[in-house]
Design a protein around this motif. Structure first.
Motif, PDB file in Angstrom:
ATOM      1  N   ALA A 131       0.833  -1.205   0.000  1.00 48.38           N
ATOM      2  CA  ALA A 131       0.000   0.000   0.000  1.00 48.38           C
ATOM      3  C   ALA A 131       0.864   1.250   0.000  1.00 48.38           C
ATOM      4  N   GLU A 132       1.962   1.201   0.720  1.00 46.68           N
ATOM      5  CA  GLU A 132       2.870   2.341   0.762  1.00 46.68           C
ATOM      6  C   GLU A 132       3.470   2.617  -0.620  1.00 46.68           C
ATOM      7  N   THR A 133       3.823   1.548  -1.339  1.00 40.42           N
ATOM      8  CA  THR A 133       4.334   1.712  -2.696  1.00 40.42           C
ATOM      9  C   THR A 133       3.260   2.263  -3.614  1.00 40.42           C
ATOM     10  N   LEU A 134       2.044   1.749  -3.482  1.00 41.51           N
ATOM     11  CA  LEU A 134       0.936   2.261  -4.287  1.00 41.51           C
ATOM     12  C   LEU A 134       0.763   3.764  -4.092  1.00 41.51           C
ATOM     13  N   LEU A 135       0.806   4.230  -2.865  1.00 39.46           N
ATOM     14  CA  LEU A 135       0.642   5.664  -2.604  1.00 39.46           C
ATOM     15  C   LEU A 135       1.760   6.474  -3.245  1.00 39.46           C
ATOM     16  N   TYR A 183       2.231  10.182 -10.182  1.00 37.17           N
ATOM     17  CA  TYR A 183       1.484  10.396 -11.421  1.00 37.17           C
ATOM     18  C   TYR A 183       0.218  11.227 -11.225  1.00 37.17           C
ATOM     19  N   GLY A 184       0.095  11.875 -10.082  1.00 39.59           N
ATOM     20  CA  GLY A 184      -1.020  12.778  -9.869  1.00 39.59           C
ATOM     21  C   GLY A 184      -2.362  12.102  -9.737  1.00 39.59           C
ATOM     22  N   VAL A 185      -2.380  10.911  -9.142  1.00 40.73           N
ATOM     23  CA  VAL A 185      -3.617  10.148  -8.961  1.00 40.73           C
ATOM     24  C   VAL A 185      -4.164  10.434  -7.566  1.00 40.73           C
ATOM     25  N   GLU A 186      -5.392  10.879  -7.513  1.00 35.87           N
ATOM     26  CA  GLU A 186      -5.978  11.309  -6.245  1.00 35.87           C
ATOM     27  C   GLU A 186      -6.403  10.129  -5.369  1.00 35.87           C
ATOM     28  N   LYS A 187      -7.035   9.116  -5.996  1.00 34.69           N
ATOM     29  CA  LYS A 187      -7.567   7.979  -5.254  1.00 34.69           C
ATOM     30  C   LYS A 187      -7.371   6.708  -6.083  1.00 34.69           C
ATOM     31  N   SER A 188      -7.467   5.565  -5.394  1.00 35.46           N
ATOM     32  CA  SER A 188      -7.387   4.281  -6.088  1.00 35.46           C
ATOM     33  C   SER A 188      -8.377   3.296  -5.486  1.00 35.46           C
ATOM     34  N   VAL A 189      -8.771   2.337  -6.316  1.00 32.43           N
ATOM     35  CA  VAL A 189      -9.652   1.256  -5.884  1.00 32.43           C
ATOM     36  C   VAL A 189      -8.847  -0.036  -5.918  1.00 32.43           C
ATOM     37  N   SER A 214      -4.300 -15.982   0.204  1.00 30.44           N
ATOM     38  CA  SER A 214      -4.080 -15.739   1.628  1.00 30.44           C
ATOM     39  C   SER A 214      -3.491 -14.355   1.854  1.00 30.44           C
ATOM     40  N   GLY A 215      -4.052 -13.633   2.810  1.00 32.12           N
ATOM     41  CA  GLY A 215      -3.486 -12.362   3.225  1.00 32.12           C
ATOM     42  C   GLY A 215      -3.975 -11.146   2.486  1.00 32.12           C
ATOM     43  N   THR A 216      -4.711 -11.322   1.367  1.00 37.44           N
ATOM     44  CA  THR A 216      -5.117 -10.145   0.604  1.00 37.44           C
ATOM     45  C   THR A 216      -6.148  -9.315   1.358  1.00 37.44           C
ATOM     46  N   GLY A 217      -7.004  -9.977   2.135  1.00 36.32           N
ATOM     47  CA  GLY A 217      -7.974  -9.225   2.918  1.00 36.32           C
ATOM     48  C   GLY A 217      -7.306  -8.336   3.951  1.00 36.32           C
ATOM     49  N   GLU A 218      -6.295  -8.873   4.623  1.00 43.72           N
ATOM     50  CA  GLU A 218      -5.560  -8.084   5.614  1.00 43.72           C
ATOM     51  C   GLU A 218      -4.816  -6.921   4.956  1.00 43.72           C
ATOM     52  N   LEU A 219      -4.260  -7.162   3.754  1.00 41.76           N
ATOM     53  CA  LEU A 219      -3.610  -6.068   3.020  1.00 41.76           C
ATOM     54  C   LEU A 219      -4.620  -4.963   2.695  1.00 41.76           C
ATOM     55  N   ALA A 220      -5.836  -5.365   2.324  1.00 44.98           N
ATOM     56  CA  ALA A 220      -6.865  -4.385   1.986  1.00 44.98           C
ATOM     57  C   ALA A 220      -7.259  -3.558   3.210  1.00 44.98           C
ATOM     58  N   VAL A 221      -7.451  -4.209   4.341  1.00 44.66           N
ATOM     59  CA  VAL A 221      -7.824  -3.501   5.572  1.00 44.66           C
ATOM     60  C   VAL A 221      -6.717  -2.523   5.963  1.00 44.66           C
ATOM     61  N   HIS A 222      -5.460  -2.969   5.871  1.00 45.70           N
ATOM     62  CA  HIS A 222      -4.336  -2.089   6.192  1.00 45.70           C
ATOM     63  C   HIS A 222      -4.327  -0.866   5.285  1.00 45.70           C
ATOM     64  N   ALA A 223      -4.571  -1.075   3.987  1.00 42.64           N
ATOM     65  CA  ALA A 223      -4.540   0.036   3.035  1.00 42.64           C
ATOM     66  C   ALA A 223      -5.627   1.054   3.343  1.00 42.64           C
ATOM     67  N   VAL A 224      -6.827   0.579   3.674  1.00 43.25           N
ATOM     68  CA  VAL A 224      -7.930   1.490   3.980  1.00 43.25           C
ATOM     69  C   VAL A 224      -7.638   2.261   5.267  1.00 43.25           C
ATOM     70  N   LYS A 225      -7.091   1.596   6.271  1.00 46.00           N
ATOM     71  CA  LYS A 225      -6.746   2.285   7.512  1.00 46.00           C
ATOM     72  C   LYS A 225      -5.621   3.294   7.291  1.00 46.00           C
ATOM     73  N   LEU A 226      -4.687   2.944   6.408  1.00 44.81           N
ATOM     74  CA  LEU A 226      -3.549   3.816   6.138  1.00 44.81           C
ATOM     75  C   LEU A 226      -3.984   5.128   5.501  1.00 44.81           C
ATOM     76  N   CYS A 227      -4.952   5.049   4.584  1.00 47.18           N
ATOM     77  CA  CYS A 227      -5.342   6.254   3.848  1.00 47.18           C
ATOM     78  C   CYS A 227      -6.800   6.136   3.397  1.00 47.18           C
ATOM     79  N   PRO A 228      -7.759   6.210   4.317  1.00 48.89           N
ATOM     80  CA  PRO A 228      -9.160   5.954   3.976  1.00 48.89           C
ATOM     81  C   PRO A 228      -9.748   6.940   2.987  1.00 48.89           C
ATOM     82  N   GLU A 229      -9.218   8.159   2.950  1.00 46.53           N
ATOM     83  CA  GLU A 229      -9.754   9.150   2.026  1.00 46.53           C
ATOM     84  C   GLU A 229      -9.258   8.938   0.599  1.00 46.53           C
ATOM     85  N   ARG A 230      -8.261   8.072   0.409  1.00 45.75           N
ATOM     86  CA  ARG A 230      -7.685   7.885  -0.921  1.00 45.75           C
ATOM     87  C   ARG A 230      -7.815   6.463  -1.452  1.00 45.75           C
ATOM     88  N   ILE A 231      -8.105   5.494  -0.596  1.00 45.38           N
ATOM     89  CA  ILE A 231      -8.141   4.104  -1.031  1.00 45.38           C
ATOM     90  C   ILE A 231      -9.462   3.459  -0.626  1.00 45.38           C
TER      91      ILE A 231
END
Length: 307
Positions: free
Chosen positions: A55-59, A65-71, A78-95
């Motif tokens: 998620a940090e690399t994605l940000l 490249y001037g991208v405001e938000k991502s989906v 295994s583990g993708t759900g936890e990665l998703a939760v971490h990403a949303v907590k890290l930057c909820p207004e952008r992810i």
């Protein structure tokens, strides 16, 4: 400057070399390689030696490249759900983020649990599910039950139907889901996955058209993503691939289309700027249509932006 939401990205967790996923049994190699019983394929560019994309690399990519938000999309792994939760907590207004769950009746409870953790999107990747389970109909009772729960929760459901020439691509099954869950917001990935030379294959072309015509249901969107992968032999600016975008636009309307990249996998074949430019330079798109494609449609669907 154009406001941009990338409507389709992925993360990949960092693991030891040749890590075997306890859920799928697939072996994850270095340099983006994935090894399954059906063969090996490269999911990420070979310069990504650890096969990870955080998620940090994605940000960082978004900022570059001037991208405001991502989906953030998901696959059964295994583990993708936890990665998703971490990403949303890290930057909820952008992810905004999706999860994939196992195709079992008790997964309805699991989906509710992910919702309570901030996940608002459910993703089905039909090719991967058919590789894992052997054979899965898109409108099987397990998937229908999950769609009904997503509808109750107000979640968006995303279907990657699989390549149009694969049996897992089932337009009639998708139609049954849409007819059953009439308040469910559904996104179909990758323009329904057309392929090179599709118009010279009448049966497959009719099948793709039946996917595109699902737009008539009124609660269906399409993300226009992964063209560099689908038309990799053509090369930038992917004129044949963009001709299917034009055909989809004529059927569905610009308000039902969402731009995205499908990074990091598409970094194997195109740069981020190229994936923006191929739509910025598309003939016949007005500035207002580009604003809808690049930003407003995704904002309203995934981020509850102004109507």
């Amino acid at each position: 400057m154009r406001r941009i939401i990338d409507g389709h990205v992925h993360l990949a967790g960092k693991h030891e070399p040749d890590w075997v996923d306890p859920l799928t049994g697939y072996r994850h190699g270095a340099y983006g390689m994935l090894h399954t019983p059906l063969g090996s394929r490269r999911r990420m560019p070979p310069f990504m030696a650890d096969s990870a994309f955080s998620a940090e690399t994605l940000l960082e990519v978004m900022d570059e490249y001037g991208v405001e938000k991502s989906v953030l999309m998901a696959r059964l792994e295994s583990g993708t759900g936890e990665l998703a939760v971490h990403a949303v907590k890290l930057c909820p207004e952008r992810i905004a983020a999706a999860v994939s769950v196992e195709i079992r009746m008790d997964s309805v409870q699991a989906l509710s649990g992910w919702y309570r953790k901030g996940i608002r999107v459910l993703k089905f990747e039909m090719r991967g599910l058919n590789e894992f389970y052997g054979s899965v109909n898109v409108d099987c009772e397990e998937i229908l039950s999950l769609c009904r729960e997503a509808e109750r929760l107000g979640m968006v459901v995303v279907f990657d139907p699989g390549p149009i020439h694969f049996p897992c691509s089932q337009p009639q099954g998708l139609k049954r889901i849409l007819d059953t869950c009439r308040d469910l917001k559904v996104v179909i990935c990758h323009m329904g996955l057309p392929r090179p030379g599709l118009r010279q294959q009448p049966e497959l072309y009719r099948k793709w058209k039946s996917v595109v015509e699902l737009a008539d249901c009124g609660h269906v969107w399409f993300d226009v993503t992964a063209i560099p992968d689908l038309f990799d032999q053509e090369g930038f600016p992917y004129q044949e691939g963009m001709s299917y975008f034009q055909e989809l636009k004529e059927q569905a309307g610009i308000d039902r289309l969402i731009w995205g990249t499908d990074i990091p996998g598409t970094f194997q074949r195109a740069t981020y700027r190229q994936m923006i430019r191929m739509f910025e330079q598309q003939e016949g798109l007005t500035e207002d249509e580009k604003d809808r494609l690049f930003y407003r449609n995704a904002d309203q669907l995934y981020f509850a932006g102004p109507q």
